[in-house]
Scaffold this motif. Structure first.
Motif, PDB file in Angstrom:
ATOM      1  N   ASN A 115      12.076  -8.279  -9.791  1.00 55.94           N
ATOM      2  CA  ASN A 115      10.802  -9.011  -9.761  1.00 55.94           C
ATOM      3  C   ASN A 115      10.808 -10.099  -8.682  1.00 55.94           C
ATOM      4  O   ASN A 115       9.799 -10.328  -8.009  1.00 55.94           O
ATOM      5  CB  ASN A 115      10.518  -9.629 -11.131  1.00 55.94           C
ATOM      6  N   GLN A 116      11.953 -10.764  -8.515  1.00 54.93           N
ATOM      7  CA  GLN A 116      12.067 -11.763  -7.447  1.00 54.93           C
ATOM      8  C   GLN A 116      12.000 -11.088  -6.073  1.00 54.93           C
ATOM      9  O   GLN A 116      11.440 -11.632  -5.121  1.00 54.93           O
ATOM     10  CB  GLN A 116      13.378 -12.550  -7.587  1.00 54.93           C
ATOM     11  N   PHE A 117      12.563  -9.893  -5.983  1.00 53.12           N
ATOM     12  CA  PHE A 117      12.503  -9.109  -4.751  1.00 53.12           C
ATOM     13  C   PHE A 117      11.054  -8.759  -4.412  1.00 53.12           C
ATOM     14  O   PHE A 117      10.606  -8.901  -3.263  1.00 53.12           O
ATOM     15  CB  PHE A 117      13.353  -7.850  -4.932  1.00 53.12           C
ATOM     16  N   LEU A 118      10.284  -8.312  -5.424  1.00 51.67           N
ATOM     17  CA  LEU A 118       8.874  -7.977  -5.209  1.00 51.67           C
ATOM     18  C   LEU A 118       8.072  -9.196  -4.758  1.00 51.67           C
ATOM     19  O   LEU A 118       7.221  -9.099  -3.859  1.00 51.67           O
ATOM     20  CB  LEU A 118       8.269  -7.411  -6.498  1.00 51.67           C
ATOM     21  N   ALA A 119       8.340 -10.339  -5.364  1.00 47.46           N
ATOM     22  CA  ALA A 119       7.637 -11.569  -4.989  1.00 47.46           C
ATOM     23  C   ALA A 119       7.946 -11.954  -3.546  1.00 47.46           C
ATOM     24  O   ALA A 119       7.059 -12.381  -2.789  1.00 47.46           O
ATOM     25  CB  ALA A 119       8.023 -12.703  -5.937  1.00 47.46           C
ATOM     26  N   ALA A 120       9.222 -11.780  -3.152  1.00 42.79           N
ATOM     27  CA  ALA A 120       9.613 -12.097  -1.777  1.00 42.79           C
ATOM     28  C   ALA A 120       8.937 -11.157  -0.785  1.00 42.79           C
ATOM     29  O   ALA A 120       8.517 -11.577   0.304  1.00 42.79           O
ATOM     30  CB  ALA A 120      11.130 -12.020  -1.641  1.00 42.79           C
ATOM     31  N   LEU A 121       8.781  -9.885  -1.163  1.00 37.77           N
ATOM     32  CA  LEU A 121       8.096  -8.923  -0.298  1.00 37.77           C
ATOM     33  C   LEU A 121       6.656  -9.361  -0.033  1.00 37.77           C
ATOM     34  O   LEU A 121       6.176  -9.304   1.107  1.00 37.77           O
ATOM     35  CB  LEU A 121       8.100  -7.531  -0.941  1.00 37.77           C
ATOM     36  N   GLU A 122       5.977  -9.802  -1.073  1.00 32.90           N
ATOM     37  CA  GLU A 122       4.581 -10.223  -0.896  1.00 32.90           C
ATOM     38  C   GLU A 122       4.469 -11.493  -0.065  1.00 32.90           C
ATOM     39  O   GLU A 122       3.509 -11.673   0.677  1.00 32.90           O
ATOM     40  CB  GLU A 122       3.907 -10.403  -2.261  1.00 32.90           C
ATOM     41  N   SER A 123       5.459 -12.365  -0.176  1.00 34.58           N
ATOM     42  CA  SER A 123       5.426 -13.609   0.612  1.00 34.58           C
ATOM     43  C   SER A 123       5.593 -13.330   2.103  1.00 34.58           C
ATOM     44  O   SER A 123       5.209 -14.153   2.937  1.00 34.58           O
ATOM     45  CB  SER A 123       6.521 -14.571   0.136  1.00 34.58           C
ATOM     46  N   LEU A 124       6.162 -12.162   2.449  1.00 34.16           N
ATOM     47  CA  LEU A 124       6.376 -11.807   3.857  1.00 34.16           C
ATOM     48  C   LEU A 124       5.362 -10.780   4.357  1.00 34.16           C
ATOM     49  O   LEU A 124       5.491 -10.271   5.474  1.00 34.16           O
ATOM     50  CB  LEU A 124       7.793 -11.253   4.036  1.00 34.16           C
ATOM     51  N   LYS A 125       4.337 -10.502   3.537  1.00 35.45           N
ATOM     52  CA  LYS A 125       3.349  -9.472   3.876  1.00 35.45           C
ATOM     53  C   LYS A 125       2.671  -9.749   5.213  1.00 35.45           C
ATOM     54  O   LYS A 125       2.572  -8.869   6.071  1.00 35.45           O
ATOM     55  CB  LYS A 125       2.310  -9.374   2.764  1.00 35.45           C
ATOM     56  N   GLU A 126       2.202 -10.979   5.434  1.00 34.17           N
ATOM     57  CA  GLU A 126       1.478 -11.300   6.673  1.00 34.17           C
ATOM     58  C   GLU A 126       2.378 -11.170   7.893  1.00 34.17           C
ATOM     59  O   GLU A 126       1.937 -10.737   8.962  1.00 34.17           O
ATOM     60  CB  GLU A 126       0.890 -12.707   6.583  1.00 34.17           C
ATOM     61  N   PHE A 127       3.646 -11.533   7.735  1.00 38.12           N
ATOM     62  CA  PHE A 127       4.589 -11.408   8.846  1.00 38.12           C
ATOM     63  C   PHE A 127       4.744  -9.946   9.239  1.00 38.12           C
ATOM     64  O   PHE A 127       4.643  -9.583  10.413  1.00 38.12           O
ATOM     65  CB  PHE A 127       5.942 -12.009   8.462  1.00 38.12           C
ATOM     66  N   TRP A 128       4.979  -9.072   8.245  1.00 32.60           N
ATOM     67  CA  TRP A 128       5.169  -7.653   8.557  1.00 32.60           C
ATOM     68  C   TRP A 128       3.875  -7.017   9.041  1.00 32.60           C
ATOM     69  O   TRP A 128       3.915  -6.101   9.872  1.00 32.60           O
ATOM     70  CB  TRP A 128       5.733  -6.930   7.344  1.00 32.60           C
ATOM     71  N   ASP A 129       2.726  -7.476   8.553  1.00 33.40           N
ATOM     72  CA  ASP A 129       1.445  -6.973   9.068  1.00 33.40           C
ATOM     73  C   ASP A 129       1.337  -7.252  10.564  1.00 33.40           C
ATOM     74  O   ASP A 129       0.946  -6.384  11.350  1.00 33.40           O
ATOM     75  CB  ASP A 129       0.274  -7.643   8.339  1.00 33.40           C
ATOM     76  N   ALA A 130       1.679  -8.490  10.954  1.00 28.91           N
ATOM     77  CA  ALA A 130       1.586  -8.892  12.365  1.00 28.91           C
ATOM     78  C   ALA A 130       2.541  -8.086  13.232  1.00 28.91           C
ATOM     79  O   ALA A 130       2.178  -7.602  14.312  1.00 28.91           O
ATOM     80  CB  ALA A 130       1.873 -10.389  12.501  1.00 28.91           C
ATOM     81  N   MET A 131       3.792  -7.909  12.756  1.00 28.28           N
ATOM     82  CA  MET A 131       4.788  -7.192  13.550  1.00 28.28           C
ATOM     83  C   MET A 131       4.464  -5.700  13.624  1.00 28.28           C
ATOM     84  O   MET A 131       4.659  -5.062  14.670  1.00 28.28           O
ATOM     85  CB  MET A 131       6.185  -7.404  12.963  1.00 28.28           C
ATOM     86  N   ASP A 132       3.945  -5.136  12.529  1.00 37.32           N
ATOM     87  CA  ASP A 132       3.580  -3.716  12.535  1.00 37.32           C
ATOM     88  C   ASP A 132       2.458  -3.439  13.522  1.00 37.32           C
ATOM     89  O   ASP A 132       2.452  -2.408  14.206  1.00 37.32           O
ATOM     90  CB  ASP A 132       3.167  -3.267  11.130  1.00 37.32           C
ATOM     91  N   GLU A 133       1.494  -4.346  13.607  1.00 42.55           N
ATOM     92  CA  GLU A 133       0.397  -4.158  14.550  1.00 42.55           C
ATOM     93  C   GLU A 133       0.913  -4.163  15.982  1.00 42.55           C
ATOM     94  O   GLU A 133       0.494  -3.346  16.816  1.00 42.55           O
ATOM     95  CB  GLU A 133      -0.674  -5.252  14.367  1.00 42.55           C
ATOM     96  N   ILE A 134       1.837  -5.066  16.271  1.00 49.01           N
ATOM     97  CA  ILE A 134       2.433  -5.119  17.613  1.00 49.01           C
ATOM     98  C   ILE A 134       3.206  -3.828  17.892  1.00 49.01           C
ATOM     99  O   ILE A 134       3.080  -3.237  18.973  1.00 49.01           O
ATOM    100  CB  ILE A 134       3.361  -6.347  17.736  1.00 49.01           C
ATOM    101  N   ASP A 135       3.999  -3.372  16.915  1.00 47.04           N
ATOM    102  CA  ASP A 135       4.807  -2.165  17.117  1.00 47.04           C
ATOM    103  C   ASP A 135       3.946  -0.919  17.295  1.00 47.04           C
ATOM    104  O   ASP A 135       4.316  -0.001  18.032  1.00 47.04           O
ATOM    105  CB  ASP A 135       5.756  -1.964  15.920  1.00 47.04           C
ATOM    106  N   GLU A 136       2.785  -0.880  16.632  1.00 46.90           N
ATOM    107  CA  GLU A 136       1.932   0.303  16.672  1.00 46.90           C
ATOM    108  C   GLU A 136       1.005   0.332  17.888  1.00 46.90           C
ATOM    109  O   GLU A 136       0.694   1.407  18.409  1.00 46.90           O
ATOM    110  CB  GLU A 136       1.078   0.379  15.398  1.00 46.90           C
TER     111      GLU A 136
END
Length: 362
Positions: free
Chosen positions: A186-207
């Motif tokens: 559950n702590q892992f899932l919460a950490a994933l959501e806290s980094l959602k915007e970061f990965w969204d930004a990096m994925d857009e750059i990579d794509e």
């Protein structure tokens, strides 16, 4: 060149091998044992571009910790900080290796199997034969797949397992004796959501752009070198906690090509809008369209080094460019430095060397 005092305190057996302080060799110590290691730094002393060579025994010990070490290598500001991180990881690796040989009580296995059943076997990606290492899989709200590796010691659940994740920030769990794998998940899932915007930004750059480095970025990588044109690129370092803020930008290329970009960035900095994506902000501030993966091939702007005639050398790509507009030939920093060192006409001031272009002699 003498080794920094802080490095001598942390690793007294690791000594410089050249005057510039770019090569260190010796031993790193943990739990009373010494392991041979060699560190090769680039001429700008950037730790994130360093190369680490070590004995096969140390390599085997750290095999399961490669992702976290790469992450630390990119995030540590200097060699001293990285060596502290390396020793910490090595201590954990040695501790876990020793734990594999400690007989585990029956309660350990019954508790672990019960926790896995309650959690759900569909969330388990891997379990080793000794039930000492468990990998759990999870999907964030955008459908990205993530893994967390748990190294359990014989005192589980009284003591927490060591958790390894591919994150750009440190992941520390909250644990009590009555905690279980469900709490970690559950702590892992919460950490994933806290980094959602970061990965969204990096994925857009990579794509949507051509990323020159890293070639295969991990989820923990915060740096991207993005192609702008032939032999012109920008290196950005994104803050994972504030991904919608202006990142650190460093332009690579000939002066006549990158100076206008620096001016535009400085003049338009006030236009940065945290409500739109990082990539869109960069386009508007620099007043450019990045080369699209859909219409341009990577070979159109990824040119080979003019000295070694290769594009990738020891994991690096050409990042030094001749300033003459009629030439613009790119070179690996290492190749160019070694070439200029061998020319009698070159001159050196501190750690900067000046000389003629190997391609056009300007």
């Amino acid at each position: 060149m003498a080794a920094p005092a802080a490095l001598l305190r942390q690793c007294p057996l690791l000594l410089p091998q050249d005057r510039e302080g770019t090569v260190y060799e010796g031993f790193v110590s943990a739990q009373g044992r010494d392991f041979h290691i060699r560190v090769l730094l680039p001429m700008d002393f950037s730790v994130k571009n360093a190369r680490i060579e070590c004995s096969w025994h140390l390599k085997k010990l750290l095999h399961g910790y490669r992702h976290i070490l790469k992450q630390r290598l990119h995030s540590c500001p200097d060699l001293v900080s990285f060596m502290v991180e390396l020793k910490t990881v090595l201590e954990i690796a040695l501790k876990n290796t020793q734990d594999l040989h400690i007989p585990r009580p029956p309660e350990y296995y019954s508790c672990l199997v019960r926790d896995l059943e309650v959690l759900g076997w569909n969330k388990v990606s891997y379990v080793d034969t000794g039930l000492a290492t468990v990998k759990l899989k999870a999907e964030d709200s955008c459908g990205r797949q993530h893994l967390i590796t748990l190294k359990l010691n014989a005192k589980y659940p009284t003591e927490p397992p060591d958790c390894l994740v591919d994150f750009p920030v440190q992941f520390a769990i909250s644990w009590m004796p009555q905690s279980s794998l469900i709490d970690i998940f559950n702590q892992f899932l919460a950490a994933l959501e806290s980094l959602k915007e970061f990965w969204d930004a990096m994925d857009e750059i990579d794509e949507k752009t051509w990323v020159l480095e890293p070639e295969n970025p991990t989820r923990g990588a915060t740096r991207r070198r993005i192609a702008i044109g032939t032999n012109v690129s920008v290196n950005i370092e994104v803050d994972p906690r504030h991904p919608n803020m202006l990142p650190d930008c460093y332009f690579l290329g000939a002066d006549h090509a990158v100076n206008p970009l620096r001016i535009k960035l400085n003049n338009n900095m006030h236009l940065w809008d945290p409500e739109i994506s990082l990539l869109q902000n960069l386009k508007e501030l620099l007043e450019i369209d990045f080369p699209s993966r859909a219409v341009i091939e990577k070979s159109d702007f990824a040119k080979d080094c003019g000295i070694c005639y290769a594009y990738r050398l020891n994991g690096t790509t050409p990042d030094q460019v001749c300033d003459d507009p009629r030439c613009g030939q790119p070179f690996h920093q290492t190749c160019l430095y070694e070439w200029l060192q061998g020319l009698p006409s070159s001159r050196q001031s501190f750690n900067v060397i000046f000389g003629e272009c190997p391609y056009c002699n300007k």
